[in-house]
Motif scaffolding. Structure first.
Motif, PDB file in Angstrom:
ATOM      1  N   TYR A  32       0.723  -1.159   0.280  1.00  0.00           N
ATOM      2  CA  TYR A  32      -0.387  -0.199   0.089  1.00  0.00           C
ATOM      3  C   TYR A  32       0.744   1.241   0.397  1.00  0.00           C
ATOM      4  O   TYR A  32       1.303   1.269   0.548  1.00  0.00           O
ATOM      5  CB  TYR A  32      -1.032  -0.085   1.431  1.00  0.00           C
ATOM      6  CG  TYR A  32      -2.232  -1.311   1.425  1.00  0.00           C
ATOM      7  CD1 TYR A  32      -3.347  -1.162   0.974  1.00  0.00           C
ATOM      8  CD2 TYR A  32      -1.798  -1.720   1.610  1.00  0.00           C
ATOM      9  CE1 TYR A  32      -3.840  -1.953   0.584  1.00  0.00           C
ATOM     10  CE2 TYR A  32      -2.324  -3.620   1.768  1.00  0.00           C
ATOM     11  CZ  TYR A  32      -4.098  -3.202   1.030  1.00  0.00           C
ATOM     12  OH  TYR A  32      -4.651  -4.029   1.715  1.00  0.00           O
ATOM     13  N   VAL A  37      -3.057   5.798   1.569  1.00  0.00           N
ATOM     14  CA  VAL A  37      -4.200   5.382   2.489  1.00  0.00           C
ATOM     15  C   VAL A  37      -3.550   5.639   4.242  1.00  0.00           C
ATOM     16  O   VAL A  37      -4.792   5.351   4.833  1.00  0.00           O
ATOM     17  CB  VAL A  37      -3.664   3.500   3.202  1.00  0.00           C
ATOM     18  CG1 VAL A  37      -3.898   3.005   1.599  1.00  0.00           C
ATOM     19  CG2 VAL A  37      -2.493   2.962   3.255  1.00  0.00           C
ATOM     20  N   ASN A  46      -9.235  10.476  -0.490  1.00  0.00           N
ATOM     21  CA  ASN A  46      -9.993   9.333  -0.921  1.00  0.00           C
ATOM     22  C   ASN A  46     -10.922   8.239   0.344  1.00  0.00           C
ATOM     23  O   ASN A  46     -10.153   7.868   0.776  1.00  0.00           O
ATOM     24  CB  ASN A  46     -10.246   8.581  -2.121  1.00  0.00           C
ATOM     25  CG  ASN A  46     -10.436   6.880  -2.229  1.00  0.00           C
ATOM     26  OD1 ASN A  46     -11.770   7.010  -1.795  1.00  0.00           O
ATOM     27  ND2 ASN A  46     -10.043   6.638  -3.434  1.00  0.00           N
ATOM     28  N   LEU A  49     -11.353   4.920   0.188  1.00  0.00           N
ATOM     29  CA  LEU A  49      -9.577   3.877   0.315  1.00  0.00           C
ATOM     30  C   LEU A  49      -9.110   4.087   1.350  1.00  0.00           C
ATOM     31  O   LEU A  49      -8.542   2.474   2.707  1.00  0.00           O
ATOM     32  CB  LEU A  49      -9.266   5.113  -0.361  1.00  0.00           C
ATOM     33  CG  LEU A  49      -7.764   4.077  -1.067  1.00  0.00           C
ATOM     34  CD1 LEU A  49      -7.905   2.615  -1.709  1.00  0.00           C
ATOM     35  CD2 LEU A  49      -6.686   4.878  -1.575  1.00  0.00           C
TER      36      LEU A  49
END
Ligand code: APR
Length: 235
Positions: A32, A37, A46, A49
């Protein structure tokens, strides 16, 4: 009065419980992008996410058990005044029985309202323990704001660093377990240790630490803690 031990832990202490570390080969940040994230920019870009990423991290904790290293750290409380300062967002120190745990980077089992520009300025009273349940877009706090992970994202300040510095400065001994010491301000905490306080590091890897007070126990957390306890008994 019991002597004070400050314990700084990182992902390595939980590795033998089956939780991956961040920066080892095959670690979480191999799979990731932390900026997507786990950063404040990523959150605004986002939210789904980021929520999904922490939903996954939270769910994993349900059946994850503390290992012998967490248990050994908790058992130190019998003879010492122990405060754990962890960079981990898991709850394994608590599951092992440690009673004083400072979570520098937040806790995966908790959320709080998103507050806009000054994200870091929240009240502890707004923090909600969701256990292992997922939190989704549209899930709101009592104040009407979207819930966000109670995590210190990259790009945010670390509100618990001040109490952590006080704990390190007051300690008779500092123990560091399973952290690559690459993320500040946590990585700089050992510099606040009393000049007379010995520092023990348990980690299988070479670390960028240069301090004559440091004894490096080059082993995994469970075995390294056994060696540390022996050293402590012989002191
Ligand atoms: N026992 C002890 N240490 C181990 C083990 C083990 N079984 N396996 C790996 N390690 C060590 C590695 O050698 C490394 O030094 O754990 C360390 C893990 O380093 P990172 O993956 O960088 O984890 P950490 O130092 O906790 O990361 C700090 O970075 O992304 C952020 O917020 C995240 O809190 C995290 C912070």
């Amino acid at each position: 009065m019991k002597k004070k031990i400050a314990v700084l832990t990182g992902a390595g202490v939980s590795a033998e419980s089956g939780l991956g570390t961040y920066r080892d080969n095959g670690g979480l940040w191999d799979n990731y992008d932390p900026m997507e994230v786990a950063s404040i920019q990523g959150w605004y870009k986002n939210r789904k996410l980021v929520l999904d990423f922490y939903n996954m991290q939270r769910a994993k904790l349900k059946d994850t058990k503390p290992n012998a290293a967490h248990l050994a750290i908790a058992a130190l409380e019998k003879d010492y005044d122990v405060t754990v300062i962890t960079q981990n967002v898991d709850n394994l120190h608590e599951k092992a029985g440690s009673t004083k745990v400072i979570h520098l980077h937040g806790e995966a089992t908790k959320v709080r309202p998103e507050n806009g520009v000054y994200e870091e300025s929240f009240s502890e009273r707004e923090v909600i323990d969701v256990g292992y349940e997922p939190v989704n877009l549209g899930d709101k706090a009592p104040n009407g704001c979207q819930l966000r992970p109670h995590i210190v994202f990259f790009g945010e300040s670390v509100p618990k660093i001040e109490p952590a510095i006080d704990v390190v400065a007051a300690a008779d001994l500092l123990l560091i377990v399973g952290t690559s010491m690459q993320v500040y301000p946590a990585a700089g905490l050992y510099r606040y240790a009393d000049p007379k306080a010995p520092i023990y590091v348990v980690d299988p890897a070479d670390l960028p630490l240069h301090d004559p007070r440091i004894t490096h126990i080059k082993d995994v957390a469970t075995k390294g803690m056994e060696k540390f306890i022996k050293i402590l008994e012989e002191r």
